[in-house]
Design a protein around this motif. Sequence first.
Motif, PDB file in Angstrom:
ATOM      1  N   GLU A  64       0.808  -1.222   0.000  1.00  0.00           N
ATOM      2  CA  GLU A  64       0.000   0.000   0.000  1.00  0.00           C
ATOM      3  C   GLU A  64       0.844   1.278   0.000  1.00  0.00           C
ATOM      4  O   GLU A  64       0.355   2.341  -0.381  1.00  0.00           O
ATOM      5  N   HIS A 159     -13.474   5.195  -4.938  1.00  0.00           N
ATOM      6  CA  HIS A 159     -12.144   4.778  -5.409  1.00  0.00           C
ATOM      7  C   HIS A 159     -11.162   5.934  -5.357  1.00  0.00           C
ATOM      8  O   HIS A 159     -11.431   7.015  -5.878  1.00  0.00           O
ATOM      9  N   TRP A 164      -0.704   1.145  -7.893  1.00  0.00           N
ATOM     10  CA  TRP A 164      -0.952  -0.128  -8.557  1.00  0.00           C
ATOM     11  C   TRP A 164      -2.200   0.006  -9.441  1.00  0.00           C
ATOM     12  O   TRP A 164      -3.194   0.587  -9.004  1.00  0.00           O
ATOM     13  N   ALA A 166      -5.714  -0.579 -11.137  1.00  0.00           N
ATOM     14  CA  ALA A 166      -6.944  -1.214 -10.671  1.00  0.00           C
ATOM     15  C   ALA A 166      -7.982  -1.169 -11.783  1.00  0.00           C
ATOM     16  O   ALA A 166      -7.839  -0.432 -12.767  1.00  0.00           O
ATOM     17  N   GLU A 167      -9.032  -1.947 -11.616  1.00  0.00           N
ATOM     18  CA  GLU A 167     -10.059  -2.033 -12.652  1.00  0.00           C
ATOM     19  C   GLU A 167     -10.701  -0.682 -12.983  1.00  0.00           C
ATOM     20  O   GLU A 167     -11.028  -0.424 -14.145  1.00  0.00           O
ATOM     21  N   ARG A 202       2.107   2.537 -14.709  1.00  0.00           N
ATOM     22  CA  ARG A 202       0.735   2.114 -14.439  1.00  0.00           C
ATOM     23  C   ARG A 202      -0.145   2.315 -15.662  1.00  0.00           C
ATOM     24  O   ARG A 202      -1.006   1.491 -15.976  1.00  0.00           O
ATOM     25  N   THR A 228       1.284  -6.977 -11.991  1.00  0.00           N
ATOM     26  CA  THR A 228       1.391  -6.673 -10.565  1.00  0.00           C
ATOM     27  C   THR A 228       1.792  -7.892  -9.740  1.00  0.00           C
ATOM     28  O   THR A 228       2.719  -7.821  -8.913  1.00  0.00           O
ATOM     29  N   ARG A 265      -2.864  -9.529  -2.331  1.00  0.00           N
ATOM     30  CA  ARG A 265      -3.559  -8.631  -3.262  1.00  0.00           C
ATOM     31  C   ARG A 265      -5.066  -8.717  -3.079  1.00  0.00           C
ATOM     32  O   ARG A 265      -5.765  -7.686  -3.120  1.00  0.00           O
ATOM     33  N   ASP A 269      -7.681  -5.820  -2.167  1.00  0.00           N
ATOM     34  CA  ASP A 269      -8.932  -5.583  -2.897  1.00  0.00           C
ATOM     35  C   ASP A 269     -10.086  -5.339  -1.926  1.00  0.00           C
ATOM     36  O   ASP A 269     -10.866  -4.394  -2.087  1.00  0.00           O
ATOM     37  N   LYS A 272      -9.608  -1.969  -0.033  1.00  0.00           N
ATOM     38  CA  LYS A 272      -9.789  -0.784  -0.871  1.00  0.00           C
ATOM     39  C   LYS A 272     -11.174  -0.718  -1.491  1.00  0.00           C
ATOM     40  O   LYS A 272     -11.643   0.347  -1.901  1.00  0.00           O
ATOM     41  N   GLU A 275     -11.068  -3.988  -7.308  1.00  0.00           N
ATOM     42  CA  GLU A 275     -10.204  -5.093  -7.725  1.00  0.00           C
ATOM     43  C   GLU A 275      -8.958  -4.545  -8.409  1.00  0.00           C
ATOM     44  O   GLU A 275      -9.055  -3.820  -9.412  1.00  0.00           O
ATOM     45  N   HIS A 276      -7.798  -4.865  -7.871  1.00  0.00           N
ATOM     46  CA  HIS A 276      -6.562  -4.501  -8.547  1.00  0.00           C
ATOM     47  C   HIS A 276      -6.439  -5.311  -9.836  1.00  0.00           C
ATOM     48  O   HIS A 276      -6.922  -6.439  -9.934  1.00  0.00           O
TER      49      HIS A 276
END
Length: 353
Positions: A64, A159, A164, A166-167, A202, A228, A265, A269, A272, A275-276
């Motif tokens: 993180e 969000h 990293w 993420a979706e 990224r 990732t 991970r 998810d 946070k 979904e990463h």
Amino acid sequence: MIPAPLALAIPVAGLASEPPEPGGGLWDDWTFWAIAGVGVLALIGVGDLLFRRAAVQFALPFFEREPPFNLVPEPPTPGAVATRVTVDGVTNRDGEPLTLSVATIPAEGPPRGVVVFCPETGGSKWYWRRYAAALPAAGFAVVTFEHRGMFDSDVDPNHSPGHWPAEPEVEDALAVTRAVLDDPGRFGLPPGLPLGMFGVSRGACVSLAAAAREPRIAAVASDGGFVTDSVVTEFARKWAMLAVPTWVAPLIPTWHLRQSMWLMRKSADRKKGVEHLALQRDLPKLRERSVWLVSGARDSYVTPEQSRRLARAVDAPVWLVPKAKHNQSRDIDPAEYDARLIAFFKDAFAERA
């Protein structure tokens, strides 16, 4: 009276000379060994679960923690055409449809194609010039944007962008790309232009995932892209040295680290609420697509071996720029970088024509 020698020869019940009853000994009982084996396996399994749980709790703060990028702001591009794109099904903190800030940099002369640029972590839409400055003069329009929660784009209350991928970032890129494909006129573009994507770090991961999911994207260029799970697994061995003796860390099997970091991970998810990106799921779809990969030969974040694995996954070559660190490939050799990038999109778009 029985003679003494004959008496000694007659078996007497209970004497040791009598054969033992079959199955009478504990150590000869297969049931005992089966139960013991199951018990040992259960202890190993419980110990492994406890180890993985401890590994997840230990590694999560490292995952993180955002590294210092120290990006210098870029000024707006003169002549850029500003617009906004709505991300379907997402609302901003005011409950209204979430929109992204988008800018189009026209091609110099008749356009031969359009490239959607995805900036690196912390980069604004104006960061396109650091990596794609040569494209407009070569006849390519550039559409660049800012992800939700960044600069002039709306904030998503569910969000907060991190380092990293993420979706939600992929959703943003697809929203912009499909808007350009479906209605190029609102971006000041003529219809029918081939479209490619280009991203850094990224943004490279996001570009690769978006290209895999939208078949109308003709080509994708990636500078410093990564998977990732693969990168984190490599970091995990370094993190382990902070928790166990240094001689123990190299003995941990890579497959065990990989599984533990996958659990980590998934824990991130849940924490946070998003979904990463698991880019490895998208990469096979790019094997038949035009892909350009570049990375620094001295990159300590995305190591050369990581870049080679990414290249093998998409069946494309990778250019490892000597002396370049993360996101520094163009800084090291701008002329060669620009020439290769232009040639890639020219060839890729020609194949789609």
